[in-house]
Motif scaffolding. Sequence first.
Motif, PDB file in Angstrom:
ATOM      1  N   PRO A 141      33.696 -13.039 -45.807  1.00 61.51           N
ATOM      2  CA  PRO A 141      33.457 -14.337 -45.157  1.00 61.51           C
ATOM      3  C   PRO A 141      34.188 -15.507 -45.808  1.00 61.51           C
ATOM      4  CG  PRO A 141      31.421 -13.104 -45.259  1.00 61.51           C
ATOM      5  CD  PRO A 141      32.427 -12.330 -46.067  1.00 61.51           C
ATOM      6  N   ASN A 142      34.516 -15.415 -47.106  1.00 64.45           N
ATOM      7  CA  ASN A 142      35.278 -16.490 -47.737  1.00 64.45           C
ATOM      8  C   ASN A 142      36.781 -16.192 -47.770  1.00 64.45           C
ATOM      9  OD1 ASN A 142      35.349 -14.526 -49.689  1.00 64.45           O
ATOM     10  ND2 ASN A 142      34.747 -15.857 -51.378  1.00 64.45           N
ATOM     11  N   ARG A 143      37.186 -15.316 -46.827  1.00 63.37           N
ATOM     12  CA  ARG A 143      38.608 -15.059 -46.549  1.00 63.37           C
ATOM     13  C   ARG A 143      39.358 -14.350 -47.673  1.00 63.37           C
ATOM     14  NH1 ARG A 143      39.870 -14.495 -41.408  1.00 63.37           N
ATOM     15  NH2 ARG A 143      38.299 -15.654 -40.267  1.00 63.37           N
ATOM     16  N   GLN A 144      38.662 -13.522 -48.435  1.00 57.08           N
ATOM     17  CA  GLN A 144      39.343 -12.666 -49.398  1.00 57.08           C
ATOM     18  C   GLN A 144      39.623 -11.323 -48.733  1.00 57.08           C
ATOM     19  OE1 GLN A 144      37.991 -12.675 -53.522  1.00 57.08           O
ATOM     20  NE2 GLN A 144      36.452 -14.195 -52.968  1.00 57.08           N
ATOM     21  N   VAL A 145      40.872 -10.905 -48.744  1.00 58.00           N
ATOM     22  CA  VAL A 145      41.259  -9.653 -48.101  1.00 58.00           C
ATOM     23  C   VAL A 145      41.042  -8.496 -49.058  1.00 58.00           C
ATOM     24  CG1 VAL A 145      43.109  -8.405 -46.932  1.00 58.00           C
ATOM     25  CG2 VAL A 145      42.997 -10.892 -46.766  1.00 58.00           C
ATOM     26  N   GLY A 146      40.485  -7.418 -48.546  1.00 55.04           N
ATOM     27  CA  GLY A 146      40.278  -6.237 -49.359  1.00 55.04           C
ATOM     28  C   GLY A 146      40.195  -4.987 -48.510  1.00 55.04           C
ATOM     29  N   VAL A 147      40.119  -3.833 -49.147  1.00 49.63           N
ATOM     30  CA  VAL A 147      39.951  -2.556 -48.467  1.00 49.63           C
ATOM     31  C   VAL A 147      38.507  -2.100 -48.660  1.00 49.63           C
ATOM     32  CG1 VAL A 147      40.655  -0.133 -48.377  1.00 49.63           C
ATOM     33  CG2 VAL A 147      42.370  -1.926 -48.747  1.00 49.63           C
ATOM     34  N   TYR A 148      37.893  -1.660 -47.560  1.00 51.32           N
ATOM     35  CA  TYR A 148      36.491  -1.256 -47.566  1.00 51.32           C
ATOM     36  C   TYR A 148      36.367   0.190 -47.092  1.00 51.32           C
ATOM     37  CZ  TYR A 148      35.475  -6.269 -47.909  1.00 51.32           C
ATOM     38  OH  TYR A 148      35.419  -7.585 -48.314  1.00 51.32           O
ATOM     39  N   GLU A 149      35.271   0.833 -47.493  1.00 56.65           N
ATOM     40  CA  GLU A 149      34.996   2.190 -47.031  1.00 56.65           C
ATOM     41  C   GLU A 149      33.541   2.286 -46.600  1.00 56.65           C
ATOM     42  OE1 GLU A 149      36.269   6.451 -48.666  1.00 56.65           O
ATOM     43  OE2 GLU A 149      34.583   5.616 -49.821  1.00 56.65           O
ATOM     44  N   ILE A 150      33.322   2.946 -45.455  1.00 53.38           N
ATOM     45  CA  ILE A 150      31.978   3.227 -44.957  1.00 53.38           C
ATOM     46  C   ILE A 150      31.759   4.730 -45.014  1.00 53.38           C
ATOM     47  CG2 ILE A 150      30.481   3.258 -42.921  1.00 53.38           C
ATOM     48  CD1 ILE A 150      31.844   0.738 -41.968  1.00 53.38           C
ATOM     49  N   LYS A 169      31.383  -0.127 -49.025  1.00 57.04           N
ATOM     50  CA  LYS A 169      31.802  -0.432 -50.395  1.00 57.04           C
ATOM     51  C   LYS A 169      33.200  -1.047 -50.358  1.00 57.04           C
ATOM     52  CE  LYS A 169      32.968   2.961 -53.177  1.00 57.04           C
ATOM     53  NZ  LYS A 169      32.904   4.103 -54.121  1.00 57.04           N
ATOM     54  N   ARG A 170      33.377  -2.119 -51.127  1.00 55.25           N
ATOM     55  CA  ARG A 170      34.708  -2.713 -51.261  1.00 55.25           C
ATOM     56  C   ARG A 170      35.474  -1.904 -52.297  1.00 55.25           C
ATOM     57  NH1 ARG A 170      36.990  -7.627 -53.983  1.00 55.25           N
ATOM     58  NH2 ARG A 170      38.540  -8.531 -52.581  1.00 55.25           N
ATOM     59  N   ILE A 171      36.585  -1.304 -51.853  1.00 56.76           N
ATOM     60  CA  ILE A 171      37.346  -0.411 -52.718  1.00 56.76           C
ATOM     61  C   ILE A 171      38.284  -1.181 -53.638  1.00 56.76           C
ATOM     62  CG2 ILE A 171      38.988   1.502 -52.768  1.00 56.76           C
ATOM     63  CD1 ILE A 171      36.212   2.250 -51.743  1.00 56.76           C
ATOM     64  N   ALA A 172      38.992  -2.185 -53.075  1.00 57.97           N
ATOM     65  CA  ALA A 172      39.989  -2.908 -53.870  1.00 57.97           C
ATOM     66  C   ALA A 172      40.341  -4.223 -53.195  1.00 57.97           C
ATOM     67  CB  ALA A 172      41.248  -2.070 -54.039  1.00 57.97           C
TER      68      ALA A 172
END
Length: 397
Positions: A141-150, A169-172
């Motif tokens: 929501p604060n516009r940080q880009v990352g890779v997530y896994e469900i 989970k935020r991976i990286a």
Amino acid sequence: MTAPKKEIHDISPEQIYGQAPQLVLYSGSQVTPSGNYRDGSLWVKNLETNTTVQLKDQTQFGPDATISGATLSANGLVAYALLSKPSDQGGHQHFIVRIDLKSGDFQTIAEDADLGVVDINETSLAASQDGSKLSFQAFSPNRQVGVYEIKVVGSNGGIGTQEMSEQIKRIAPDNNQGLMPRYDSNDQLKLTPTADAAETALSQQVVTYNLRFPLSGDGFYVPRGYGGGTTHVPAYNDQYALDFARNPRNQGDATSQCVGYDVYAAADGLVTRVNYDDESYNDGYGNYVTIEHTINGQKVKTLYAHLQQLPSGFKENVTRVTRGQYIQEMGKTGNTDGYCHLHFTYRTTGNVSLKPATPQSPMQGLGPYAAGAASGSCPITGFEGANVNTFYRYYNC
């Protein structure tokens, strides 16, 4: 031993979301002079029987729902898709759905907001070999880009929102690398950076301009930009974004200065986002539109934020716009600190920040020029050093 994948002759590689030994998952296509674009539909082709079926669920999501991205598990049993549908409040809602490819049944995993992410990157979806895990690139929501896994629990993937929120989970962090997730043959998640290749491909000299200046009228300052500080936090995925305004940030803003300044599409493209970011977010975009373009053979996108209203009639993954087409008026919705401006970004589809103008790929427009000056550089070859003392505007040079 896994059977070899068959060759496909009747589907463009740009349309293909995923392929298993006997199946191909792909998008319908719009063919236009400026490139081929997805049309919001989702299809699966059985390569053994040579039959094709459209995957859709109008009962659950309604006839206006569209697919912006999808992925296929290697075993060919499960597909995941990012589904968009118009919301009652304006804008669009976005859902991750799981599709049983034997029955064609759709099951909602979660809405993006319930997962604590926004603007899931439709080009980044990746399913594990058995379909039990899904990874993707998205914004917090604060516009940080990352890779997530469900991790999808249970044989049918059925778990509630609360349980699902514990499974993401935020991976990286991305750090402007354009990380694309993929699972290898051992079901290990691998992250591949795409920034360098994309930057190289987009820096080639072209006959026509990559982009046109996205506003009408004379004399737009750049109160914040990559010449004098980043426009939104964090810097790495927004480092070449620009804020265009009629008034310097430190001189306040009159209501009249937020009326009559039209925002235009910087290039031909497909509308992929029409939405609203709440001002409670650190970097709320307010009313914003994202458009996907094909430039120099590469898929890229532009974003136009803080619009006065959401554009009427724009539908995600369906509406096509042409270069210079009216989008909406400049506004101050979202987190703008009360001043009227257009937040403009140019990125790869992997969300790597790109310079909107360079000497090799200039922007169609005039600037920089000083207040009262009769002329300036045409076309615009860059925004380095842009500040409140210089102007930029559209000009057909």
